[in-house]
Structures are given as structure tokens and as C-alpha cells.
Design an enzyme around this catalytic site. Structure first.
Site, mmCIF file in Angstrom:
data_model
loop_
_atom_site.group_PDB
_atom_site.id
_atom_site.type_symbol
_atom_site.label_atom_id
_atom_site.label_comp_id
_atom_site.label_asym_id
_atom_site.label_seq_id
_atom_site.Cartn_x
_atom_site.Cartn_y
_atom_site.Cartn_z
ATOM 1 N N PRO A 1 22.769 13.844 36.784
ATOM 2 C CA PRO A 1 21.446 13.699 36.171
ATOM 3 C C PRO A 1 20.428 14.720 36.673
ATOM 4 O O PRO A 1 19.538 15.139 35.925
ATOM 5 C CB PRO A 1 21.044 12.272 36.548
ATOM 6 C CG PRO A 1 22.345 11.548 36.668
ATOM 7 C CD PRO A 1 23.285 12.552 37.262
ATOM 8 N N ILE B 1 30.134 14.204 31.046
ATOM 9 C CA ILE B 1 31.512 14.518 31.398
ATOM 10 C C ILE B 1 32.420 14.367 30.180
ATOM 11 O O ILE B 1 32.649 13.257 29.688
ATOM 12 C CB ILE B 1 32.012 13.616 32.552
ATOM 13 C CG1 ILE B 1 31.029 13.684 33.726
ATOM 14 C CG2 ILE B 1 33.418 14.019 32.967
ATOM 15 C CD1 ILE B 1 30.743 15.087 34.255
ATOM 16 N N GLN C 1 36.783 32.125 33.254
ATOM 17 C CA GLN C 1 37.703 31.716 32.184
ATOM 18 C C GLN C 1 37.067 30.645 31.317
ATOM 19 O O GLN C 1 37.205 30.674 30.096
ATOM 20 C CB GLN C 1 39.025 31.216 32.755
ATOM 21 C CG GLN C 1 39.973 30.698 31.660
ATOM 22 C CD GLN C 1 41.391 30.544 32.105
ATOM 23 O OE1 GLN C 1 42.019 31.494 32.566
ATOM 24 N NE2 GLN C 1 41.947 29.341 31.956
ATOM 25 N N GLU C 2 36.359 29.694 31.936
ATOM 26 C CA GLU C 2 35.699 28.659 31.144
ATOM 27 C C GLU C 2 34.705 29.292 30.182
ATOM 28 O O GLU C 2 34.610 28.895 29.010
ATOM 29 C CB GLU C 2 34.982 27.664 32.057
ATOM 30 C CG GLU C 2 34.220 26.597 31.271
ATOM 31 C CD GLU C 2 33.520 25.577 32.158
ATOM 32 O OE1 GLU C 2 32.742 24.770 31.622
ATOM 33 O OE2 GLU C 2 33.749 25.586 33.383
ATOM 34 N N GLY D 1 20.672 22.664 -0.115
ATOM 35 C CA GLY D 1 20.637 21.246 0.223
ATOM 36 C C GLY D 1 22.004 20.679 0.559
ATOM 37 O O GLY D 1 22.118 19.760 1.382
ATOM 38 N N GLY E 1 28.865 24.814 30.107
ATOM 39 C CA GLY E 1 29.488 25.977 30.735
ATOM 40 C C GLY E 1 28.479 26.850 31.467
ATOM 41 O O GLY E 1 28.778 27.968 31.869
ATOM 42 N N ASN F 1 22.610 29.324 28.716
ATOM 43 C CA ASN F 1 22.546 30.762 28.451
ATOM 44 C C ASN F 1 21.492 31.471 29.290
ATOM 45 O O ASN F 1 21.631 32.655 29.619
ATOM 46 C CB ASN F 1 22.314 31.012 26.961
ATOM 47 C CG ASN F 1 23.590 30.806 26.153
ATOM 48 O OD1 ASN F 1 24.633 30.427 26.704
ATOM 49 N ND2 ASN F 1 23.526 31.056 24.859
ATOM 50 N N GLU F 2 20.434 30.749 29.646
ATOM 51 C CA GLU F 2 19.428 31.352 30.518
ATOM 52 C C GLU F 2 20.026 31.668 31.896
ATOM 53 O O GLU F 2 19.704 32.703 32.507
ATOM 54 C CB GLU F 2 18.233 30.410 30.661
ATOM 55 C CG GLU F 2 17.394 30.251 29.399
ATOM 56 C CD GLU F 2 18.036 29.371 28.343
ATOM 57 O OE1 GLU F 2 17.572 29.400 27.189
ATOM 58 O OE2 GLU F 2 19.017 28.658 28.667
#
Length: 387
Positions: free
Chosen positions: A136, A165, A251-252, A350, A373, A376-377
Site C-alpha cells: 500500500p 498482486i 526482462q520483466e 461510438g 513493472g 513510466n516516470e
């Protein structure tokens, strides 16, 4: 029968990979049609028989040695599986997490006894796996985890809470990121494997409702002095967990980019077919210059993404993929994925907003790619450190 026949002399060359891809397609067409995928989304979890069926087809632990019950393939086979799943919108089935994220931790850091204990059962579908990193109060910042594992004789007592998870409701085996020495910060982090069956103090929390990937059981996990043998520590000693994570995260992140590139290509394929059929103002949508220009831009960007991702797959197979480059792929491809899927949905008008159209699911499912993963920042921070 396994879809990957490692005994074939051509199984690892270009022709063998193409044969494997066709086998994966046939498996997914048979075992994961849209009607079944819809049930996953309705129930919030992929049914357990799907894992068994994948195991029977030899799709679990594809790149793990036959010595440990795997298929004996390599990362290219994992890429093919990931791409075909992405192209069918089957991201709810987190087989790539099982194969190409969790299993490598055991392969690379597990003892011989640990490998013989867990890997064959992961390959057979007896054990479905997960990795518990996020909490958390700690997502991309893994140094901030608060879950602890304190020694008690020849056992650890694991206490803490994990969230977001994947495979959380299903997992029989969880690689837990915990602090064996909280005073040491990152150097006090260790990876410990928890087998969930009959584990006192282990509790699964909510199967979390999400914007997308509704069929993936993304969960909270609770550990209240869960007693785990010290023999379940991954690595020769405590405190290696952060280094292990950093070694495996490239790899992830490449896995995420691989899936993103495949989704981009699927979005374009569906949209091009749609605009050739859909008519407005007396003509087909494809005949309007705006449609042509939008799709020309998307096609160009998709081609650049494909070349980039394929190059990184080659580097990874050679053992030359570094963390900053993997971070570039993860952030740039997933940003592009969201951009192109959004552009494609707009061309559906639509109808693109309707759940019965695949582009709608792609729009929702793609959004998390920019978050999990490592946000992005954070990828940009990692890249910036190399400047």
C-alpha cells in the site's frame, strides 16, 4: 501433447519458432475463445483448468530446462506466447508472469534443491506462481517495502501486507519481497518463497476491482507471522533481494514492451479492417484523408516500435540488455500503445466505446501498462541517471 517439441532439430531455428507460433495459436483458439475469456472477466479470475490445459500443452515454464520439468525452450518462445496472448486480448491469463518473471528468480537464485522442488510443479500446473513486491505504501520504490521476515530458529516469521498482486487469488507459491534487516535499507531486502497451502497467518484479501484486465485476479495478500523455513530464502545469504530484483527487472520490462508492441499491431489490424467497411457521408472511412493520415502515422510508429523491440529481444538473447535500455522500451512502447489504441478507438466512433468491440477492452487493458513493472516516470529517472 506439448506444442513445443524440443526434440525436433529445428525447434530453435526460425522455422521451428514459426511452427511453435502456429501451435500456440491453435491452442489459444481452442482453449481460450472469447466466450471463455468473457467468463474470466465476469468472475474476476482465470479458471484453474486453463492452467492445467496450458501445462498439458507444455506452455508452462517454456524456457526452463527439461531437467526441471520445463519445455527446454528459450526467451523467443516466451515472446511468441506473450505476443499471441496480447493479440487475442487474453492478458487476464498471467502465464507470462508465471513463466518469464517468477520462474527465472528460482532458476537464477534458487538452490538445486529449491529448483527440483518448485520448478517441476510449476511446469505441471500443480503450482501457480506470483511475486509480491508492491505494498500500500510502496509501489515502484521497492526500497520502501515494510514487510519483514525475522529469524526464529530455522524459520522466518513474515509479517506485512502486499497489494496489486497478479495471480493473488490463485497462487500456490509466492516470491515475497521482505526486509530481513530493516536497518540496512535496500541491503536488508531478501526474497523468500512462501507456499500458500496451509500456511498459518497467510490470508488472501480482496480480489481487486480494476479499470481493465477484469479477469486477472489482482489481490491483496496479508502475512501475519507466517512461518516459512529459512531454506526458502532465494540466494546464498540474506540481503541479496534488491540486487536480484534489479537483475531480473530488465526482462520483466522487456516483457511489457513485447506485449505492448503486439497490442499496437492488433489495434491497427482491427481498425484498418473496420474503416474499410464502415461508411459515413457517402464513402468509406478509409477514403477520408484524416483517416489515412491518422493510420499512416500509427503504422509508422508501430513499425518503429517493432524494430526497437525486436532489437532488444536480440540483445537479451545475447545477454547484453541493460536496465536503462529496457526502461526505454517499457516506457516508450507503453506510452505509444496507449496513444495508438486511443487513436484507433476514435476511428471506431461510438462503437469503439461498446464493450462488445475488442478495441474497448484494449483501451482499458492498456492503461495499466504505463504503471506496473515500474511507473513510466520511474523509467525516465533510471534513464536520466545514465546521462
Amino acid at each position: 501433447m506439448s506444442v513445443l517439441n524440443i526434440d525436433r532439430p529445428d525447434c530453435l531455428n526460425e522455422e521451428g519458432i514459426a511452427i511453435f507460433r502456429e501451435s500456440v495459436r491453435k491452442f489459444l483458439d481452442q482453449h481460450a475463445p472469447e466466450t471463455r475469456a468473457a467468463r474470466w472477466r465476469e468472475k474476476g479470475v482465470v479458471d484453474r483448468p486453463m492452467w492445467t490445459e496450458a501445462a498439458d500443452a507444455g506452455l508452462l515454464c517454456l524456457s526452463i530446462s527439461e531437467q526441471y520439468g520445463g519445455a527446454g525452450g528459450d526467451y523467443r518462445h516466451e515472446v511468441v506466447l506473450s505476443e499471441e496472448i496480447a493479440k487475442r486480448g487474453l492478458g487476464d491469463f498471467a502465464i507470462s508472469l508465471h513463466n518469464a518473471i517468477v520462474a527465472p528468480y528460482i532458476v537464477n537464485y534458487g538452490s538445486e534443491e529449491q529448483k527440483k522442488n518448485w520448478l517441476p510443479r510449476m511446469a505441471s500446473g500443480e503450482l501457480v506462481s506470483a511475486i509480491a513486491m508492491s505494498e500500500p505504501g510502496a509501489g515502484s520504490d521497492l526500497q520502501g517495502v515494510r514487510t519483514t521476515a525475522r529469524r526464529d530458529g530455522n524459520h522466518y516469521l513474515i509479517s506485512g501486507q502486499k497489494t496489486f498482486i497478479s495471480n493473488g487469488q490463485t497462487a500456490d507459491i509466492v516470491v515475497v519481497v521482505a526486509k530481513t534487516d530493516p536497518a540496512l535499507g535496500a541491503k536488508g531486502i531478501s526474497l523468500i518463497v512462501v507456499e500458500t497451502k496451509d500456511a498459518r497467518g497467510f490470508q488472501r484479501g480482496r480480489n481487486l476491482g480494476k479499470l481493465g484486465l477484469e479477469g486477472q485476479d489482482t489481490s491483496e495478500l496479508f502475512f501475519d507471522d507466517v512461518r516459512v523455513p529459512t531454506a526458502n530464502l532465494l540466494g546464498a545469504e540474506e540481503g541479496l533481494g534488491f540486487v536480484q530484483l534489479m537483475q531480473q527487472l530488465p526482462q520483466e520490462r522487456l516483457n511489457i514492451a513485447v506485449g505492448g508492441a503486439a497490442v499496437i499491431e492488433r489495434a491497427l489490424e482491427l481498425t484498418i479492417a473496420y474503416v474499410k467497411e464502415r461508411k459515413a457521408f457517402g464513402g468509406r472511412l478509409i477514403d477520408f484523408q484524416n483517416t489515412q493520415f491518422k493510420l499512416a502515422e500509427c503504422k509508422t510508429e508501430a513499425t518503429v516500435a517493432r524494430v526497437f523491440v525486436d532489437r532488444l529481444i536480440g540483445l537479451h538473447l545475447e545477454g547484453k540488455l541493460d536496465a536503462p535500455t529496457a526502461s526505454m522500451a517499457k516506457y516508450w512502447v507503453t506510452d505509444l500503445e496507449n496513444k495508438i489504441v486511443d487513436e484507433c478507438l476514435q476511428l471506431f466512433g461510438g462503437y469503439g466505446y461498446m464493450s462488445e468491440y475488442p478495441i474497448s477492452h484494449m483501451y482499458r487493458d492498456s492503461r495499466v501498462q504505463r504503471i506496473y513493472g515500474g511507473a513510466n516516470e520511474i523509467m525516465k529517472v533510471l534513464i536520466a541517471r545514465t546521462l
